[in-house]
Design a protein around this motif. Sequence first.
Motif, PDB file in Angstrom:
ATOM      1  N   MET A   1       0.841  -1.170   0.000  1.00 31.35           N
ATOM      2  CA  MET A   1       0.000   0.000   0.000  1.00 31.35           C
ATOM      3  C   MET A   1       0.891   1.239   0.000  1.00 31.35           C
ATOM      4  N   ASP A   3       2.170   5.135   0.515  1.00 32.73           N
ATOM      5  CA  ASP A   3       2.129   6.063   1.651  1.00 32.73           C
ATOM      6  C   ASP A   3       0.948   7.031   1.519  1.00 32.73           C
ATOM      7  N   ARG A   5      -1.929   6.463   0.076  1.00 32.01           N
ATOM      8  CA  ARG A   5      -3.170   5.747   0.391  1.00 32.01           C
ATOM      9  C   ARG A   5      -3.327   5.564   1.901  1.00 32.01           C
ATOM     10  N   ARG A   6      -2.226   5.231   2.572  1.00 30.54           N
ATOM     11  CA  ARG A   6      -2.260   5.088   4.034  1.00 30.54           C
ATOM     12  C   ARG A   6      -2.611   6.398   4.707  1.00 30.54           C
ATOM     13  N   GLN A   9      -6.351   7.047   4.285  1.00 28.90           N
ATOM     14  CA  GLN A   9      -7.134   6.208   5.196  1.00 28.90           C
ATOM     15  C   GLN A   9      -7.024   6.719   6.627  1.00 28.90           C
TER      16      GLN A   9
END
Length: 105
Positions: A1, A3, A5-6, A9
Amino acid sequence: MSDRRRLEQFLRSRFREAGEQYERARGSTNDQLAEAREAYEAAKNARGLPTDEAGRAKIVCRRYAERRAAKLDEQYRPACYEDGHPDCEGCVEDVLEGRIETWGN
Protein backbone atom coordinates in the motif's frame (compact mmCIF):
# COMPACT_ATOMS: atom_id res chain seq x y z
CA MET A 1 0.00 0.00 0.00
CA SER A 2 1.36 3.40 -0.92
CA ASP A 3 2.13 6.06 1.65
CA ARG A 4 -0.42 8.36 0.06
CA ARG A 5 -3.17 5.75 0.39
CA ARG A 6 -2.26 5.09 4.03
CA LEU A 7 -2.32 8.79 4.75
CA GLU A 8 -5.78 9.12 3.13
CA GLN A 9 -7.13 6.21 5.20
CA PHE A 10 -5.61 7.61 8.36
CA LEU A 11 -7.09 11.08 7.75
CA ARG A 12 -10.51 9.65 6.87
CA SER A 13 -10.60 7.60 10.06
CA ARG A 14 -9.57 10.61 12.15
CA PHE A 15 -12.16 12.87 10.54
CA ARG A 16 -14.82 10.21 11.04
CA GLU A 17 -13.88 9.90 14.72
CA ALA A 18 -13.95 13.68 15.12
CA GLY A 19 -17.38 13.83 13.45
CA GLU A 20 -18.74 11.10 15.72
CA GLN A 21 -17.38 12.85 18.82
CA TYR A 22 -18.92 16.12 17.69
CA GLU A 23 -22.28 14.44 17.10
CA ARG A 24 -22.23 12.85 20.58
CA ALA A 25 -21.33 16.17 22.22
CA ARG A 26 -24.02 18.00 20.25
CA GLY A 27 -26.65 15.42 21.19
CA SER A 28 -25.67 15.63 24.84
CA THR A 29 -25.82 19.41 24.77
CA ASN A 30 -29.27 19.37 23.15
CA ASP A 31 -30.51 16.94 25.82
CA GLN A 32 -29.14 19.14 28.60
CA LEU A 33 -30.72 22.22 27.06
CA ALA A 34 -34.10 20.48 26.81
CA GLU A 35 -33.88 19.39 30.46
CA ALA A 36 -32.97 22.92 31.55
CA ARG A 37 -35.92 24.36 29.63
CA GLU A 38 -38.30 21.86 31.24
CA ALA A 39 -36.93 22.63 34.71
CA TYR A 40 -37.29 26.37 34.09
CA GLU A 41 -40.91 25.98 32.92
CA ALA A 42 -41.77 23.79 35.92
CA ALA A 43 -40.25 26.28 38.37
CA LYS A 44 -42.00 29.19 36.66
CA ASN A 45 -45.35 27.40 36.80
CA ALA A 46 -44.93 26.43 40.46
CA ARG A 47 -43.88 29.94 41.49
CA GLY A 48 -46.87 31.39 39.68
CA LEU A 49 -49.33 29.64 41.99
CA PRO A 50 -51.35 31.83 44.35
CA THR A 51 -50.13 31.60 47.95
CA ASP A 52 -51.43 32.38 51.41
CA GLU A 53 -49.72 34.56 54.04
CA ALA A 54 -47.46 31.65 55.08
CA GLY A 55 -46.24 31.09 51.51
CA ARG A 56 -48.22 27.90 50.96
CA ALA A 57 -49.62 27.22 47.50
CA LYS A 58 -53.40 27.45 47.25
CA ILE A 59 -54.35 24.33 45.30
CA VAL A 60 -57.44 22.15 44.94
CA CYS A 61 -56.57 18.61 46.02
CA ARG A 62 -57.36 16.13 43.26
CA ARG A 63 -57.53 13.26 45.72
CA TYR A 64 -60.06 14.73 48.13
CA ALA A 65 -61.50 17.49 45.92
CA GLU A 66 -60.96 20.15 48.56
CA ARG A 67 -59.11 23.43 48.84
CA ARG A 68 -55.69 23.15 50.43
CA ALA A 69 -52.86 25.45 51.26
CA ALA A 70 -49.74 23.31 51.02
CA LYS A 71 -46.01 23.93 51.06
CA LEU A 72 -44.26 22.64 47.95
CA ASP A 73 -40.99 20.71 48.31
CA GLU A 74 -37.95 21.10 46.04
CA GLN A 75 -39.62 18.85 43.45
CA TYR A 76 -42.79 20.99 43.60
CA ARG A 77 -44.80 18.30 45.38
CA PRO A 78 -47.37 19.47 47.96
CA ALA A 79 -46.81 18.45 51.58
CA CYS A 80 -49.87 16.17 51.35
CA TYR A 81 -48.31 14.24 48.42
CA GLU A 82 -48.41 10.43 48.67
CA ASP A 83 -45.92 8.62 46.46
CA GLY A 84 -47.55 6.25 44.00
CA HIS A 85 -51.09 7.53 44.43
CA PRO A 86 -52.48 8.36 40.95
CA ASP A 87 -54.28 11.52 42.08
CA CYS A 88 -51.16 12.80 43.83
CA GLU A 89 -48.98 11.96 40.82
CA GLY A 90 -51.46 13.80 38.58
CA CYS A 91 -51.46 16.78 40.91
CA VAL A 92 -47.67 17.12 40.66
CA GLU A 93 -47.83 16.82 36.87
CA ASP A 94 -50.45 19.56 36.82
CA VAL A 95 -48.31 21.82 39.04
CA LEU A 96 -45.29 21.30 36.77
CA GLU A 97 -47.29 21.97 33.61
CA GLY A 98 -49.09 25.00 35.03
CA ARG A 99 -52.59 23.60 34.81
CA ILE A 100 -53.34 22.90 38.49
CA GLU A 101 -56.67 24.14 39.82
CA THR A 102 -56.16 26.88 42.39
CA TRP A 103 -58.36 29.06 44.54
CA GLY A 104 -58.18 32.73 45.31
CA ASN A 105 -59.13 34.75 48.35
